[in-house]
Design an enzyme around this catalytic site. Structure first.
Site, PDB file in Angstrom:
ATOM      1  N   ASP A  67      34.667  -2.257  10.581  1.00  0.00           N
ATOM      2  CA  ASP A  67      35.327  -2.823   9.108  1.00  0.00           C
ATOM      3  C   ASP A  67      34.191  -3.064   7.960  1.00  0.00           C
ATOM      4  O   ASP A  67      33.003  -2.954   8.238  1.00  0.00           O
ATOM      5  CB  ASP A  67      36.083  -3.968   9.386  1.00  0.00           C
ATOM      6  N   ASN A 136      41.992 -16.498  14.904  1.00  0.00           N
ATOM      7  CA  ASN A 136      43.022 -16.182  14.941  1.00  0.00           C
ATOM      8  C   ASN A 136      43.201 -14.924  15.736  1.00  0.00           C
ATOM      9  O   ASN A 136      44.567 -14.373  15.713  1.00  0.00           O
ATOM     10  CB  ASN A 136      43.663 -15.934  13.408  1.00  0.00           C
ATOM     11  N   HIS A 138      41.885 -12.076  15.729  1.00  0.00           N
ATOM     12  CA  HIS A 138      41.588 -10.719  15.081  1.00  0.00           C
ATOM     13  C   HIS A 138      40.554 -10.002  15.721  1.00  0.00           C
ATOM     14  O   HIS A 138      39.409 -10.608  16.316  1.00  0.00           O
ATOM     15  CB  HIS A 138      41.417 -10.782  13.212  1.00  0.00           C
ATOM     16  N   GLU A 143      44.340  -8.210  11.479  1.00  0.00           N
ATOM     17  CA  GLU A 143      44.966  -9.662  11.399  1.00  0.00           C
ATOM     18  C   GLU A 143      46.094  -9.677  11.980  1.00  0.00           C
ATOM     19  O   GLU A 143      46.921  -8.910  12.385  1.00  0.00           O
ATOM     20  CB  GLU A 143      45.180 -10.000   9.861  1.00  0.00           C
TER      21      GLU A 143
HETATM   22  C1  GLP Z   1      34.747 -11.171  11.474  1.00  0.00           C
HETATM   23  C2  GLP Z   1      34.690  -9.679  11.878  1.00  0.00           C
HETATM   24  C3  GLP Z   1      34.931  -9.552  13.268  1.00  0.00           C
HETATM   25  C4  GLP Z   1      34.187 -10.350  14.069  1.00  0.00           C
HETATM   26  C5  GLP Z   1      35.049 -11.860  13.698  1.00  0.00           C
HETATM   27  C6  GLP Z   1      34.260 -13.232  14.452  1.00  0.00           C
HETATM   28  O1  GLP Z   1      35.471 -11.529  10.237  1.00  0.00           O
HETATM   29  N1  GLP Z   1      35.654  -8.901  11.034  1.00  0.00           N
HETATM   30  O2  GLP Z   1      34.661  -8.336  13.728  1.00  0.00           O
HETATM   31  O3  GLP Z   1      34.577 -10.138  15.434  1.00  0.00           O
HETATM   32  O4  GLP Z   1      35.126 -12.112  12.318  1.00  0.00           O
HETATM   33  O5  GLP Z   1      33.141 -13.267  13.922  1.00  0.00           O
HETATM   34  P1  GLP Z   1      32.108 -14.460  14.600  1.00  0.00           P
HETATM   35  O6  GLP Z   1      31.550 -13.578  15.571  1.00  0.00           O
HETATM   36  O7  GLP Z   1      31.055 -14.693  13.431  1.00  0.00           O
HETATM   37  O8  GLP Z   1      32.978 -15.653  14.934  1.00  0.00           O
END
Ligand code: GLP
Length: 241
Positions: A67, A136, A138, A143
């Protein structure tokens, strides 16, 4: 699903790096699907160290990231392209043109999404997909919603996600409101999924996603339908499984 429980974040990072490096050693021209976020950072650092020592060779590897924020220049220090350069690509012997991240500055985002799906198809799909998990549920920026989106698409980020990611920006207002994300089709078609989770604050969502109903309201729950998922988590994140 194969599950590895580790003592802490550092051990999780090392275990995940071991699994990813096994893939690269066994298939040098492997296609990696890569994730950003704080969870895989330690894994990327370990991979860079091993590459530096000559134990790993990325010269034939191709990558597609999940992404990118809409509207952020690749050189913006919070863009996911920048994250990947600083955390991994600048430290390994990968051919830069073999790395792919959606273009956050594309004027025609629909065309950019189609271009991105074509890149994935042209590569023959993903061999190993790295995934983290949002609070959440995702995956990438898929989302919670009413349906699973299959292809790369533009998403409106939820308040919860904006809140969670605000820590990386100067202020909450600076967090982009939209992103482009790979859909669940190429993720579910990946031959192997390496899911990394860390920290007590992920324990509830990890439980809901992996043991609750499969629903687009918890996007990561679709991973229950994949036949080859390796979950690597520290004991805090896996404490409620
Ligand atoms: C981000 C990314 C995801 C990631 C998630 C968790 O927004 N788009 O690919 O897995 O949130 O992030 P973190 O590893 O910092 O908890």
């Amino acid at each position: 699903m194969q599950i590895f429980v580790t003592e802490d974040y550092q051990a999780m990072s090392r275990k995940a790096a071991n699994i990813l490096s096994a893939q690269v050693i066994l298939k040098p021209d492997t296609v990696l699907g890569l994730a950003t976020g704080s969870t895989p950072q330690g894994m990327y650092k370990q991979l860079a160290d091993w590459c530096d020592k000559g134990d790993l060779d990325f010269s034939q590897v191709k990558t597609v990231n999940l992404d990118e924020y809409v509207g952020l220049d690749p050189t913006h220090d919070q863009s996911y392209r920048y994250f990947m350069q600083k955390n991994l690509f600048d430290h390994i012997n990968i051919v830069q043109s073999n790395t792919n991240v959606p273009n956050g500055l594309a004027k025609d985002t629909a065309a950019e999404c189609q271009r991105y799906d074509q890149i994935i198809r042209d590569m023959g799909g993903i061999d190993l997909q790295v995934l983290g998990m949002g609070h959440n549920g995702h995956i990438g920026f898929n989302e919670p919603g009413d349906t699973f989106e299959l292809d790369t698409h533009v998403v409106d980020l939820t308040e919860r996600t904006i809140e969670a990611n605000a820590r990386f920006f100067a202020s909450r207002d600076d967090v982009p409101r939209q992103a482009m994300t790979m859909g669940v089709r190429p993720i579910m078609q990946a031959k192997l999924i390496l899911l990394v989770v860390s920290g007590e604050d992920k324990a509830d969502i990890v439980k809901a996603a992996l043991t609750g109903p499969v629903t687009p309201k918890v996007p990561a729950s679709i991973l229950q339908l994949h036949t080859n998922v390796v979950l690597v988590g520290d004991k805090a994140a896996l404490s409620k499984l």
